[in-house]
Scaffold this motif. Structure first.
Motif, mmCIF file in Angstrom:
data_model
loop_
_atom_site.group_PDB
_atom_site.id
_atom_site.type_symbol
_atom_site.label_atom_id
_atom_site.label_comp_id
_atom_site.label_asym_id
_atom_site.label_seq_id
_atom_site.Cartn_x
_atom_site.Cartn_y
_atom_site.Cartn_z
ATOM 1 N N UNK A 261 -17.340 -38.899 -21.117
ATOM 2 C CA UNK A 261 -18.400 -39.425 -20.256
ATOM 3 C C UNK A 261 -17.836 -40.346 -19.177
ATOM 4 N N UNK A 262 -16.924 -41.229 -19.557
ATOM 5 C CA UNK A 262 -16.340 -42.166 -18.594
ATOM 6 C C UNK A 262 -15.556 -41.410 -17.524
ATOM 7 N N UNK A 263 -14.796 -40.399 -17.941
ATOM 8 C CA UNK A 263 -14.022 -39.619 -16.972
ATOM 9 C C UNK A 263 -14.940 -38.975 -15.936
ATOM 10 N N UNK A 264 -16.010 -38.340 -16.392
ATOM 11 C CA UNK A 264 -16.939 -37.708 -15.455
ATOM 12 C C UNK A 264 -17.608 -38.746 -14.555
ATOM 13 N N UNK A 265 -17.914 -39.925 -15.099
ATOM 14 C CA UNK A 265 -18.564 -40.957 -14.287
ATOM 15 C C UNK A 265 -17.655 -41.451 -13.170
ATOM 16 N N UNK A 266 -16.348 -41.294 -13.349
ATOM 17 C CA UNK A 266 -15.377 -41.728 -12.348
ATOM 18 C C UNK A 266 -14.933 -40.579 -11.437
ATOM 19 N N UNK A 267 -15.638 -39.458 -11.520
ATOM 20 C CA UNK A 267 -15.343 -38.347 -10.630
ATOM 21 C C UNK A 267 -14.216 -37.454 -11.070
ATOM 22 N N UNK A 268 -13.782 -37.581 -12.320
ATOM 23 C CA UNK A 268 -12.716 -36.729 -12.837
ATOM 24 C C UNK A 268 -13.298 -35.652 -13.741
ATOM 25 N N UNK A 269 -12.589 -34.551 -13.863
ATOM 26 C CA UNK A 269 -12.964 -33.495 -14.800
ATOM 27 C C UNK A 269 -11.928 -33.467 -15.912
ATOM 28 N N UNK A 270 -12.237 -34.035 -17.075
ATOM 29 C CA UNK A 270 -11.248 -34.094 -18.153
ATOM 30 C C UNK A 270 -11.065 -32.730 -18.806
ATOM 31 N N UNK A 271 -9.910 -32.488 -19.421
ATOM 32 C CA UNK A 271 -9.737 -31.246 -20.187
ATOM 33 C C UNK A 271 -10.663 -31.262 -21.395
ATOM 34 N N UNK A 272 -11.371 -30.164 -21.614
ATOM 35 C CA UNK A 272 -12.330 -30.077 -22.711
ATOM 36 C C UNK A 272 -11.879 -29.032 -23.717
ATOM 37 N N UNK A 273 -11.980 -29.372 -24.992
ATOM 38 C CA UNK A 273 -11.564 -28.460 -26.058
ATOM 39 C C UNK A 273 -12.477 -27.244 -26.089
ATOM 40 N N UNK A 274 -11.866 -26.084 -26.239
ATOM 41 C CA UNK A 274 -12.601 -24.827 -26.368
ATOM 42 C C UNK A 274 -12.185 -24.207 -27.694
ATOM 43 N N UNK A 275 -13.031 -24.317 -28.718
ATOM 44 C CA UNK A 275 -12.677 -23.817 -30.042
ATOM 45 C C UNK A 275 -12.305 -22.348 -30.025
#
Length: 275
Positions: free
Chosen positions: A144-158
């Motif tokens: 959430x914090x990463x997106x709020x700062x305009x970044x797209x964090x790597x997200x786990x894809x099971x």
């Protein structure tokens, strides 16, 4: 023998906002019975922290509606606003025509109405204290914090559930465009100092130490979340076994307890496919 259906056994969500109101983000994750994890998140450039908390929960409920999930499972959140709104205040708001006890219009009515429609039988909300070392809550907060700062964090894809599509209510912020051939890209000061996977591992190990020190008993679902093993694998365990630097001991009531061994112990569980 028919293959066991992969189910969602746990979920968590969180919201963040830089300024409140201001640019915000939300993060959520689903844990499956085969040990896999699916993460999601998104952003809104002008919002509030409460709206992001509600949006994260809504995204989870919409995803769960299309997925097999364990009866009685909980969505873990640190938002009392979300929990009290759905469990305590909603009925009164609706009776009063979406007015509060003071007669004021209910804030975020659009999201509350969507959440009310998205409720699922057998899925409940459970409160967890924010920034308390809970690994799933900490991970959702980081997203959430990463997106709020305009970044797209790597997200786990099971890997076990790649064929399932989970959509987010709020579109994720798009990654920054690649610099042109003649451009010199400036370093991003917001990049995390360690990869998300290592941050998650550290949170899990710190939590394991706290659980061992407190002598807490863990249910099978809670243990599966901590050690990131399939629930079906743990259900076959009867005797004590080693996970990293901890002995995992069976209790008489069906729960399990961690006992700290020597740091750096070479003993470990070696069952194929587990970590």
């Amino acid at each position: 023998m028919a293959a066991e259906t992969v189910r969602v056994v746990a979920a968590a969500c969180d919201g963040a906002c830089s300024g409140n109101p201001g640019p915000g983000g939300w993060g959520a994750l689903l844990r499956f019975s085969d040990g896999s994890v699916r993460e999601m998140g998104g952003a809104d450039r002008a919002t509030t922290n409460n709206r992001m908390e509600l949006t994260a929960a809504l995204a989870l409920l919409e995803a769960l509606a299309d997925l097999p999930h364990q009866e009685g499972m909980a969505i873990r959140t640190d938002s009392r606003y979300l929990i009290d709104g759905l469990d305590k205040w909603m009925a009164g708001w609706k009776r009063k025509g979406w007015r509060t006890a003071a007669g004021n219009p209910v804030l975020n009515r659009d999201l509350w109405e969507a959440l009310d429609r998205a409720r699922l039988p057998g899925v409940r909300l459970a409160h967890v204290r924010g920034h308390s070392g809970d690994p799933d809550n900490d991970r959702c907060d980081a997203i959430a914090v990463a997106f709020s700062k305009g970044r797209t964090p790597p997200l786990a894809e099971g890997e076990q559930v790649q064929n399932l599509t989970i959509s987010a209510t709020v579109p994720a912020v798009q990654a920054k465009a690649q610099a042109g051939a003649g451009d010199v890209a400036a370093p991003d000061p917001l990049v995390d100092p360690a990869p998300p996977g290592l941050q998650q591992l550290l949170s899990r190990l710190e939590l394991a130490d706290r659980l061992a020190a407190g002598g807490y008993g863990l249910s099978l679902v809670e243990l599966a979340q901590l050690v990131e093993m399939p629930l079906s694998t743990l259900q076959r365990r009867q005797q004590a076994w080693q996970w990293r630097d901890w002995q995992v001991l069976p209790l008489a009531d069906g729960r399990w307890r961690l006992q700290r061994g020597a740091a750096g112990s070479q003993q470990r569980d070696v069952t194929v496919g587990e970590s």
